[in-house]
Design a protein around this motif. Structure first.
Motif, PDB file in Angstrom:
ATOM      1  N   GLY A 210      16.123  36.458  16.036  1.00  0.00           N
ATOM      2  CA  GLY A 210      16.872  35.327  15.473  1.00  0.00           C
ATOM      3  C   GLY A 210      16.012  34.111  15.168  1.00  0.00           C
ATOM      4  N   ALA A 211      15.023  33.871  16.030  1.00  0.00           N
ATOM      5  CA  ALA A 211      14.025  32.838  15.776  1.00  0.00           C
ATOM      6  C   ALA A 211      14.621  31.479  15.416  1.00  0.00           C
TER       7      ALA A 211
ATOM      8  N   HIS B  76      23.774  28.120   2.029  1.00  0.00           N
ATOM      9  CA  HIS B  76      22.329  28.196   1.732  1.00  0.00           C
ATOM     10  C   HIS B  76      21.564  28.876   2.865  1.00  0.00           C
ATOM     11  N   GLY B  77      21.794  28.382   4.074  1.00  0.00           N
ATOM     12  CA  GLY B  77      21.040  28.892   5.214  1.00  0.00           C
ATOM     13  C   GLY B  77      21.364  30.349   5.494  1.00  0.00           C
TER      14      GLY B  77
ATOM     15  N   LEU C  75       9.257  34.888   8.807  1.00  0.00           N
ATOM     16  CA  LEU C  75      10.462  34.166   8.393  1.00  0.00           C
ATOM     17  C   LEU C  75      10.247  33.699   6.962  1.00  0.00           C
ATOM     18  N   PRO C  76      11.301  33.702   6.144  1.00  0.00           N
ATOM     19  CA  PRO C  76      11.114  33.216   4.767  1.00  0.00           C
ATOM     20  C   PRO C  76      10.697  31.740   4.752  1.00  0.00           C
TER      21      PRO C  76
ATOM     22  N   GLU D 174      11.884  40.542   7.467  1.00  0.00           N
ATOM     23  CA  GLU D 174      11.947  40.499   8.932  1.00  0.00           C
ATOM     24  C   GLU D 174      12.169  41.878   9.562  1.00  0.00           C
TER      25      GLU D 174
ATOM     26  N   TYR E 101      23.851  38.394  16.517  1.00  0.00           N
ATOM     27  CA  TYR E 101      22.982  37.660  15.602  1.00  0.00           C
ATOM     28  C   TYR E 101      23.779  37.445  14.316  1.00  0.00           C
TER      29      TYR E 101
ATOM     30  N   ALA F  58      19.583  32.604   3.010  1.00  0.00           N
ATOM     31  CA  ALA F  58      18.157  32.731   3.330  1.00  0.00           C
ATOM     32  C   ALA F  58      17.939  33.707   4.481  1.00  0.00           C
ATOM     33  N   GLN F  59      18.805  33.649   5.478  1.00  0.00           N
ATOM     34  CA  GLN F  59      18.632  34.558   6.609  1.00  0.00           C
ATOM     35  C   GLN F  59      18.902  36.007   6.220  1.00  0.00           C
TER      36      GLN F  59
ATOM     37  N   PHE G  43      22.282  30.834  15.922  1.00  0.00           N
ATOM     38  CA  PHE G  43      22.478  32.045  15.108  1.00  0.00           C
ATOM     39  C   PHE G  43      22.885  33.235  15.977  1.00  0.00           C
TER      40      PHE G  43
END
Lengths: 775, 160
Positions: free
Chosen positions: A188-189, A668-669, A701-702, A681, A356, A672-673, A243
Motif C-alpha cells: 500500500g505504501a 485522481h488518486g 510507485l507511479p 507495482e 487495500y 493513479a493507484q 489506503f
C-alpha cells in the motif's frame, strides 16, 4: 446559503502546508524510550534459541525481549471476520515464540534511550533458526504433499455461493470463455510510515498511532492484551495516508502497549520504509479462474468464478473477508442467468494480506471487465456494445442482481455516453486502425472499464449475516458552544480525505451557521467516544449522514427553545439561514443566540435540559453503489514493450456530492493507484520467500512523470439508501482504472496474437507477451 | 564528536553530532523541526526535501556534518510574516494535498523547479517532480498548483 455542493478549499491545509503537523513520529513524551524490532530474515523456520545477553549490555539499552519473554501476556492478533464455519484461525503471536512464518516477522525487540542505540543493539541479538520449507505458490500449497504453514494445513477456508442454474447456462452455450488472471500482491505504501507512541500514568494508557481505526483498535487491544478498555485511550493524530493498510491491529501496537506496561515509561516505535514493505499487510494476491458462457449475440448466460486467495501466514483483522467483499461483485453491472463464486483461502509463508483500497472489489471488477473484452473479441463486437447489451438499464433500478445484492440506483448509459464524448472514442478508433494499417511500431490501444461497487460499509445487519465481527453504523455529536460556534465530533477517522471540511459544509447547511464557525474533532477515543472509523468508502455515506442527523436533532431542540422564548408554538416557526422566525412577523432568534440561551439556562421550557447538543448513530439499510465508466488510450511500443498512457477519461457517478474538489481529488488518486497495479507495482517474493521489493527503489510507485492529466466528470444519480444521496468515492478510481489500462494494452496488441499480459504490465512482460503471440 | 554550525529557518544552531547522523535526523530529532518528515530511507520519495544554500536536497541523503556552515530552509521557514509563500497558497487553492505527508518536500521541490524554469510546461513539471512521490493525489492537482504557483511567483518577482 448552501455549502453542500460547493468546492470549498480545505480547512486542513494550512497546518499541513506549513509543517505544523502531528505525525505520530513527531510526538515526544518526557522520558520517552525508543523501540526497535528484530525481524526474521527467513520465511519459515523454527526458532531454536535467542540470545539477547550481549544486546542488554550495550550503552543506552534499557531492555531487550524475545518472544519467550512475552509469551504469557502478548495474546494473539485478532481476526474479526471468520467468513465460514470451516475457517481455521491460527494463533498469531505479535512476537514469534517458536516459529517464524514470513520474512519480517518480529522475533525480538530492544528498548533504548534513543532510536539509533535501539537500532544498533538489534545487531547484537543472536537468533538460531532451523530452516523449514517455504510455501510460496498458491496452487501447489493445496496439494497434499506440500509443506505446511500451520499444522492444520494450508487451507484457511472454503466458500461456495451459487445462484441460478449454472449447468444449464453453460450447457450448449454458443460461446464459453475460460481465463485465468493473477492479482499480484501489492504494497500500500502510504507515504507516512507507521509509528506508535504509548504512555502511561501507571493506571491508564494513551496510545498515539498512525491508524485508520482508533475506535476499533481500542476495543481489539483491550481484548488482546487485557488492558481494560476504559483505561485505554487511542489517538490517531495526523495520519499520512492509509489506503486500507492502516486498517489493522498490528503486532507493533500490541507490543508497544506491553512494553509501556512492563517498563512504566513512554515508548515510541517509528517504522523504516523497509520494515513497512516487509511487515505492513499487503493487498490483493489472488489466482482467478473465470468462465463465462454467452449467447452468440453476446448476452451473458452464466459466470463461474473459482479463486485461490493468498492469506499469507496468518489471518489478520479482515484478511479472509477481503475476497468475500468481491463474492457478490464479479457479476459487475451485468444481468445473467446463473452465477457461482467459489473461493479457497490459502496460507503461504508470506506477509499476511488484508484490506487495500477497494479490497475484493477491484479484484472482482478486473476479472469481469477483462473477460468482457475477451467476449467482445470472440464475437468481434465493440467492447462497449457488448457491455451495453448486458448491463442493467437505468429504468430497471432498483435491481436485485444474480449475486443477491440490490443496486438501488444508477445510470450506466448516461455515464458511458458522457465518457465516450469526452474521450473522442471514434476518432481514437480511427487512429488505431490507421496505425495498424501502417504497421506503426507504436500501436494504440483503447481500454474501457465500467464498474460498480458495494461500498459505504455498511448495514450492520448485513455485516452480521456475513459473519463480520462488528457493526457498520457511524456516530456523530454536535456541540453548540455558548458563543454560537459549533463543534462536530465524528466517529470517522480521516487521513487525507478532508472530513473536517466536508463535515463543516454539512453542519453549516443543516444548522444555518457560517462554514467558518464549525470545527470538526476526530480520532481520539476520549473525545470521540463512539465510532467505526474510516475505510470502505463509508465515511460520508454513513458518518456524514450521522452528522446531518445530529444537526437535525440540534435544530429540533433549538426550535422548542425558540418557541418558548418567542412565546409561540414550535409549528409557528420557520427555520431559514440559521434563524427561527415567527410566521408573518419580524420576531426571530438565531440558532447561535439560542446556544447562548441554553448555556445561560435562565429561561428554559419546563423539563428541558440546558443544552442543544445532540448526537446520532446512523446505520444504513443498504450498501451504496457508485458506478462509472473509465476510458483510456495507451501507446504500446511493440519493439520495447513500453506502455505510455496517452489519455484517461473517468466519468463517475458517486451520487450527490458535498465537495466536488475533494471528490475529484479522490478520483485522481484512485486512478493513479489502480494504474500502479496495472503497470508498475508488485510485491515480489523469491522461491525462498525473501521479499525482493523491500524499498521504494525496488517497489515502483507511479511518479508524476509516469502519469497523464486525468479528465474527470460526473453524472449524478442520488443514492436512495441515505438522506444525503451520496454513494462514496474513496475506492472508485482504483477499482476502475486497473482493468481499463490492461484492456487497452491487450486491445493494442490483439492483432499481434496477444490476449493477455500479466500485471504489472512492465516492458519486459509486454515484450514477452508479444513474443508469445508471434510464436 | 564533530561540532557543526548551521542556520535553519533563520536561526543559528551549534550542535555536536555523530558523523553518521543524517541531516533529516538533525532537523527532526535534535532541532525539533518536525515539519520535515522522513518517508523512505532510500531517497526515492522526496518527502524530506529542504533547501540547502538555496538548492533542494533530500535531507535523508545528506549527513549533518556535510551541512556544516550552510543555510537551510525547511517548510517551516517558507511563510513570511504569517503570509503563505505563493507556492503554498497555490497548493491550497488547487487542492494539491490530501494526507499532506509528501507536501513539505513537494512544495520545496516545486519552488526549486520554478526558480530554474519560471514558466514550466506540464511536461517540465512532471519531469521536474519525478523525485517526489505522492500516493494520494495522482499528481493532477499538484501539476495545476505548480503552474499557478509559478505564475504567482513570477508576479511577485515583477512587483518587487
Amino acid at each position: 446559503m448552501t455549502e453542500v455542493g460547493k468546492a470549498r478549499r480545505r480547512k486542513e491545509d494550512a497546518r499541513l502546508l506549513t509543517g505544523r503537523t502531528r505525525w505520530t513520529d513527531n510526538l515526544q513524551q518526557p522520558g520517552m524510550l525508543h523501540v526497535a524490532f528484530l525481524r526474521s530474515p527467513m520465511a519459515h523456520a523454527r526458532i531454536t534459541g535467542v540470545d539477547v545477553s550481549a544486546a542488554r549490555e550495550l550503552p543506552g539499552v534499557v531492555a531487550v525481549f524475545a518472544g519467550q519473554d512475552v509469551a504469557g501476556e502478548q495474546g494473539s492478533l485478532p481476526c474479526a471476520w471468520p467468513v465460514s464455519d470451516d475457517i481455521v484461525i491460527p494463533e498469531h503471536p505479535p512476537m514469534a515464540v517458536t516459529e517464524v512464518r514470513y520474512t519480517g516477522e518480529i522475533v525480538a525487540c530492544v528498548v533504548a534511550t534513543d532510536r539509533f542505540k535501539a537500532a544498533d543493539a538489534l545487531e547484537a541479538i543472536e537468533v538460531d533458526y532451523e530452516p523449514l520449507p517455504p510455501v510460496i505458490d498458491l496452487e501447489t500449497a493445496l496439494s497434499p504433499d506440500s509443506p505446511k504453514v500451520h499444522e492444520t494445513g494450508n487451507q484457511a477456508f472454503s466458500v461456495k455461493i451459487t445462484s441460478g442454474d449454472l449447468d444449464a447456462a453453460f450447457r450448449d452455450a454458443p460461446v464459453v470463455i475460460d481465463r485465468t488472471y493473477v492479482q499480484q500482491r501489492l504494497i500500500g505504501a502510504a507515504m507516512e510510515p507507521r509509528a506508535v507512541l504509548v504512555s502511561t500514568d501507571g493506571d491508564t494508557f494513551t496510545m498515539w498511532t498512525s491508524t485508520q481505526i482508533p475506535h476499533v483498535l481500542r476495543v481489539m487491544l483491550a481484548m488482546v492484551t487485557g488492558v481494560p478498555e476504559h483505561q485505554l485511550r487511542v489517538i490517531a493524530p495526523d495520519v499520512g495516508g492509509g489506503f486500507g493498510t492502516k486498517l489493522q491491529v498490528t503486532a507493533e501496537e500490541v507490543l508497544c502497549l506491553l512494553l509501556c506496561r512492563k517498563l512504566g515509561k513512554p515508548v515510541k516505535w517509528a517504522e523504516s520504509r523497509t520494515e513497512g514493505n516487509l511487515a505492513v499487510h499487503q493487498g490483493r494476491g489472488q489466482l482467478q479462474h473465470i468462465r463465462l458462457a454467452a449467447d452468440s449475440d453476446g448476452r451473458i448466460r452464466g459466470l463461474q468464478v473459482d479463486l485461490l486467495a493468498d492469506m499469507g501466514a496468518y489471518l489478520m483483522l479482515v484478511t479472509p473477508g477481503v475476497p468475500m467483499l468481491g463474492a457478490t461483485m464479479f457479476n459487475g453491472i451485468y444481468k445473467m442467468d446463473a452465477y457461482e463464486f467459489a473461493c479457497k483461502g490459502v496460507f503461504t509463508t508470506k506477509m499476511p494480506t488484508d484490506a487495500y483500497r477497494g479490497a475484493g472489489r477491484p479484484e472482482a471488477t478486473f476479472a469481469i471487465e477483462r473477460i468482457m473484452d475477451e467476449l467482445a473479441a470472440e464475437l468481434r463486437l465493440d467492447p462497449i456494445e457488448v457491455r451495453r447489451r448486458n448491463w442493467i438499464k437505468h429504468e430497471e433500478f432498483p435491481y436485485t442482481t444474480i449475486a443477491g445484492l440490490t443496486y438501488d440506483s444508477g445510470n450506466y448509459e448516461a455515464a458511458t455516453d458522457k465518457a465516450l464524448q469526452l474521450f473522442g472514442y471514434d476518432k481514437l478508433r480511427a487512429e488505431q486502425a490507421d496505425r495498424r494499417d501502417r504497421g506503426d511500431p507504436v500501436q494504440l490501444g483503447i481500454g474501457v472499464s465500467t464498474f460498480t461497487e458495494m461500498c459505504g460499509l455498511a448495514p450492520s445487519r448485513m455485516l452480521g449475516e456475513a459473519n463480520y465481527g462488528a457493526g457498520g453504523w457511524e456516530h456523530a455529536s454536535v456541540r453548540m458552544l455558548p458563543t454560537g460556534k459549533v463543534e462536530v465530533v465524528t466517529g470517522t477517522s480521516p487521513h487525507g480525505q478532508g472530513h473536517v471540511t466536508s463535515w463543516s459544509q454539512i453542519a453549516a447547511d443543516a444548522l444555518g451557521v457560517p462554514f467558518e464557525d464549525v470545527t470538526v474533532v476526530h480520532g481520539d477515543t476520549a473525545i470521540s467516544h463512539k465510532g467505526m472509523d474510516t475505510y470502505g468508502s463509508r465515511s460520508l455515506v454513513v458518518g456524514g449522514v450521522a452528522v446531518l442527523q445530529a444537526c437535525e436533532k440540534v435544530r429540533e431542540k433549538a426550535r422548542k427553545l425558540a418557541a418558548h422564548l418567542l412565546e409561540c408554538s414550535p409549528d409557528d416557526l420557520d427555520f431559514a439561514d440559521g434563524a427561527f422566525k415567527v410566521k408573518g412577523t419580524d420576531s426571530q432568534t438565531t440558532i447561535q443566540e439560542l446556544a447562548l440561551a441554553a448555556f445561560a439556562a435562565h429561561n428554559l421550557p419546563e423539563g428541558a435540559e440546558a443544552r442543544l447538543d445532540s448526537d446520532a448513530t446512523f446505520d444504513p439499510v443498504n450498501y451504496s453503489f457508485p458506478h462509472g465508466t473509465h476510458l483510456t488510450a495507451v501507446e504500446v511500443d511493440t519493439e520495447t514493450g513500453h506502455v505510455k498512457i496517452r489519455s484517461y477519461v473517468a466519468v463517475d457517478d458517486v451520487g450527490k456530492v458535498v465537495n466536488p474538489l475533494i471528490v475529484e481529488g479522490q478520483v485522481h488518486g484512485g486512478i493513479a493507484q489502480g494504474i500502479g497495479q496495472a503497470l508498475y507495482e508488485e510485491a515480489v517474493y523469491d522461491a525462498e520467500g525473501n521479499l525482493l521489493t523491500a524499498t521504494l527503489a525496488d517497489y515502483l510507485l507511479p511518479s508524476a512523470a509516469d502519469l497523464p492529466d486525468f479528465v474527470t466528470d460526473r453524472t449524478e444519480t442520488p443514492a436512495t439508501s441515505n438522506p444525503l444521496g451520496a454513494k462514496g468515492v474513496g475506492e472508485a478510481g482504483t477499482i476502475a482504472s486497473t482493468p481499463a489500462v490492461v484492456n487497452a494494452i491487450v486491445d493494442a496488441l490483439r492483432p499481434h496474437g496477444v490476449r493477455d499480459v500479466p500485471m504489472p504490465c512492465t516492458p519486459e512482460r509486454v515484450w514477452r507477451a508479444l513474443e508469445g503471440g508471434r510464436a | 564528536m564533530p561540532r557543526i554550525s548551521v542556520k535553519v529557518d533563520g536561526i543559528a544552531y551549534e550542535e555536536d553530532v555523530e558523523p553518521r547522523l543524517l541531516l533529516v535526523h538533525l532537523l527532526r530529532e535534535r532541532l525539533g523541526k518536525t515539519g520535515t518528515p522522513a518517508g523512505c530511507d532510500t531517497s526515492n520519495c522526496g518527502a524530506c526535501t529542504v533547501m540547502l544554500d538555496g538548492k533542494t536536497v533530500k535531507s535523508c541523503s545528506v549527513l549533518a556534518v556535510q551541512a556544516d556552515g550552510s543555510d537551510i530552509v525547511t517548510i517551516e521557514g517558507l511563510a513570511a510574516n504569517g503570509s503563505l509563500h505563493p507556492m503554498q497558497r497555490a497548493f491550497h487553492e488547487e487542492h494539491a494535498l490530501q494526507c499532506g505527508f509528501c507536501t513539505p518536500g513537494m512544495v520545496m521541490a516545486a519552488i526549486d523547479l520554478v526558480r530554474d524554469t519560471p514558466d514550466p510546461s506540464e511536461e517540465a513539471i512532471r519531469e521536474g517532480l519525478e523525485g517526489n512521490l505522492c500516493r494520494c493525489t495522482g499528481y493532477c492537482n499538484i501539476v495545476r498548483a505548480v503552474k499557478r504557483g509559478a505564475q504567482e511567483m513570477g508576479q511577485a518577482v515583477k512587483s518587487s
